[in-house]
Design an enzyme around this catalytic site. Structure first.
Site, PDB file in Angstrom:
ATOM      1  N   LYS A  47     -25.965 106.847  66.236  1.00  0.00           N
ATOM      2  CA  LYS A  47     -25.675 108.294  66.269  1.00  0.00           C
ATOM      3  C   LYS A  47     -24.955 108.582  67.584  1.00  0.00           C
ATOM      4  O   LYS A  47     -25.565 108.654  68.639  1.00  0.00           O
ATOM      5  CB  LYS A  47     -26.948 109.141  66.208  1.00  0.00           C
ATOM      6  CG  LYS A  47     -26.565 110.618  65.963  1.00  0.00           C
ATOM      7  CD  LYS A  47     -27.553 111.617  66.526  1.00  0.00           C
ATOM      8  CE  LYS A  47     -27.282 112.030  67.927  1.00  0.00           C
ATOM      9  NZ  LYS A  47     -25.995 112.704  68.179  1.00  0.00           N
ATOM     10  N   GLU A  79     -31.329 104.843  79.349  1.00  0.00           N
ATOM     11  CA  GLU A  79     -30.550 105.044  80.577  1.00  0.00           C
ATOM     12  C   GLU A  79     -30.379 106.542  80.680  1.00  0.00           C
ATOM     13  O   GLU A  79     -29.733 107.145  79.814  1.00  0.00           O
ATOM     14  CB  GLU A  79     -29.171 104.419  80.454  1.00  0.00           C
ATOM     15  CG  GLU A  79     -29.140 102.931  80.275  1.00  0.00           C
ATOM     16  CD  GLU A  79     -27.696 102.478  80.137  1.00  0.00           C
ATOM     17  OE1 GLU A  79     -27.232 102.397  78.980  1.00  0.00           O
ATOM     18  OE2 GLU A  79     -27.028 102.260  81.150  1.00  0.00           O
ATOM     19  N   CYS A 104     -23.142 109.117  85.173  1.00  0.00           N
ATOM     20  CA  CYS A 104     -24.553 109.139  85.585  1.00  0.00           C
ATOM     21  C   CYS A 104     -24.725 108.507  86.962  1.00  0.00           C
ATOM     22  O   CYS A 104     -25.667 108.820  87.678  1.00  0.00           O
ATOM     23  CB  CYS A 104     -25.385 108.386  84.570  1.00  0.00           C
ATOM     24  SG  CYS A 104     -24.743 106.756  84.251  1.00  0.00           S
ATOM     25  N   GLU A 158     -28.732 117.481  88.278  1.00  0.00           N
ATOM     26  CA  GLU A 158     -27.514 116.760  87.954  1.00  0.00           C
ATOM     27  C   GLU A 158     -26.456 117.772  87.515  1.00  0.00           C
ATOM     28  O   GLU A 158     -26.639 118.458  86.509  1.00  0.00           O
ATOM     29  CB  GLU A 158     -27.811 115.778  86.819  1.00  0.00           C
ATOM     30  CG  GLU A 158     -26.669 114.861  86.520  1.00  0.00           C
ATOM     31  CD  GLU A 158     -26.967 113.954  85.343  1.00  0.00           C
ATOM     32  OE1 GLU A 158     -27.582 114.419  84.368  1.00  0.00           O
ATOM     33  OE2 GLU A 158     -26.566 112.793  85.401  1.00  0.00           O
TER      34      GLU A 158
END
Ligand code: NAD
Length: 411
Positions: A170, A245, A279, A379
């Site tokens: 997905k 992750e 990231c 973030e």
């Protein structure tokens, strides 16, 4: 306009029960370029059933056969490489050069690395009185984000196939064009039906159904911490394996005895790479007190001279952010930094000069940020660098280690 279908059991199919569609928007033009048919849990059931059926034969096929399949996929990928480059640029705004050299290039690179690693692995070893055999886990559910779409897809799909697992992928609903091409490559490479399945849809519906599915044996997830927690919780009931992750807010420490120009130039470049949507972007720049002011000046100058441009043009400029949602989030974070009292020394709110549309943000630098500010903890995922001052090594290390999400304090 392209309507993207699911790929299940070796066939292109629509959803079991026609439901909603989701627009794929080019972030440079804000125009719709495609749409996906959003799947439901019933489509996940079909894809998993196909993967379960295909598993026994694929798992016991000789390794050489599986690696040959990967070589065929790679050959098709290389032949259709330009299509992939353009798909990534269109779906998430990576400029063509970045798309060609890094984003799309990660696909064949991961396939090559997998073939080498699988070829070098001792699949069966003797350990004392025991025989240790590496076996495929079973059906793997793979969920990927939009920021490095092909990197994430191929880093999961290639090793799973080499190991003899079958997969249900997905991809991010925001970046489905590149995933669709991967399915086309695999279809053209004539892998056995059901070995690879692609289901388009949202995280809360399709991602959740996969995480909960009793016949998926492992979930591999890359994305936000919020969704990662959800996947792990949902997967727990069926005790499937989960690898993740998640997000990041990497610190980067610059000491007074470093080559300042080189250190700051590299820090700014890495923070802004992929328009800050990585990231591992070093978004907190901790600089030793005695060189802090010089570093701030340099970072501001570099940010102001960072070119922003159309991703469809060649060159090493920054493209737009990937979506309106991402643009709004970055604007909110810049507003938050200003409200919290951080010193804005480059960039700021709004689009760069000359852009009337597209999700373009200004390369931005805040100075005098500290860990109590939200912009130091959240973030941001845009071209926003936070400069922080430190006086002693232990202070820098403590700041760098401080856990960033206040809702998940470090024990
Ligand atoms: P996201 O978590 O919103 O989405 C990622 C994927 O998870 C998408 O496919 C989405 O549909 C799906 N998803 C969302 N909610 C879900 C749920 N409840 N259950 C199952 N699946 C769900 O993240 P994003 O905005 O697409 O990606 C950006 C994030 O990914 C950033 O936080 C970034 O740091 C992280 N990321 C991490 C790495 C890494 O290697 N650590 C790499 C790339 C991106």
């Amino acid at each position: 306009m392209k309507a993207l279908q699911h790929y299940i059991g070796g066939c292109w199919v629509g959803p079991v029960a026609p439901g909603s569609t989701y627009p794929v928007i080019n972030p440079a033009s804000e125009e719709q370029v495609a749409e996906i048919q959003m799947a439901s849990a019933a489509d996940v059931d079909l894809a998993v059933a196909a993967a379960v059926l295909a598993f026994p034969a694929f798992a016991t096929a000789p390794l050489a056969e599986r690696l040959d399949s990967l070589r065929r996929i790679k050959a098709i990928f290389v032949r259709r490489f330009d299509e992939m480059v353009h798909a990534i640029t269109t779906e998430m705004g990576a400029p063509l050069d970045l798309s060609r050299k890094s984003q799309a290039a990660a696909g064949p690179d991961h396939i090559d690395a997998t073939i080498v690693a699988a070829g070098n692995l001792d699949w069966e070893t003797r350990m004392g009185e025991s025989n240790v055999v590496y076996e495929p886990i079973g059906v793997c559910g793979l969920i990927t984000p939009w920021n490095w779409p092909i990197n994430q897809i191929m880093a999961k799909v290639a090793p799973a196939l080499a190991a003899g697992c079958t997969v249900v992928l997905k991809p991010s609903e925001q970046a489905p064009l590149s995933a669709q091409l991967v399915a086309e490559f695999i279809d053209e490479a004539r892998l056995p039906a059901g070995v690879f399945n692609l289901v388009h849809g949202s995280g809360p519906t399709v991602g959740h159904a996969m995480s909960a599915h009793p016949h998926i044996d492992m979930m591999s997830f890359t994305g936000s911490t919020r969704a990662g927690v959800d996947v792990a919780r949902t997967a727990a009931d069926s005790i499937k394996r989960v690898t993740q992750e998640l997000g990041g807010k990497s610190p980067n420490i610059v000491f007074a005895d470093s080559d300042l120009e080189k250190a700051i130039t590299e820090s700014v470049r890495r923070c802004f790479n992929n328009t800050g949507q990585s990231c591992n972007a070093p978004t907190r720049l901790l600089v030793e007190d005695t060189v802090y002011d010089a570093a701030a000046q340099l970072a501001a100058r570099l940010a102001e001279s960072t070119p922003v441009g159309d991703p469809a043009s060649p060159g090493r400029h920054l493209g737009p952010l990937a979506s309106r949602m991402q643009f709004d989030k970055v604007q909110k974070c810049i507003e938050m930094g200003i409200a919290e009292g951080a010193r804005l020394i480059a960039g700021g709110l709004g689009r760069p000069t000359g852009f009337a549309r597209g999700f373009y943000a200004r390369p931005t630098v805040f100075a005098d940020v500290h860990n109590q500010m939200q912009i130091a903890r959240e973030e941001i995922f845009g071209p926003v660098l936070c400069l922080m001052r430190f006086k002693a090594l232990d202070e820098a290390v403590a700041h760098a280690h401080e856990h960033l999400d206040p809702s998940h304090p470090r024990p």
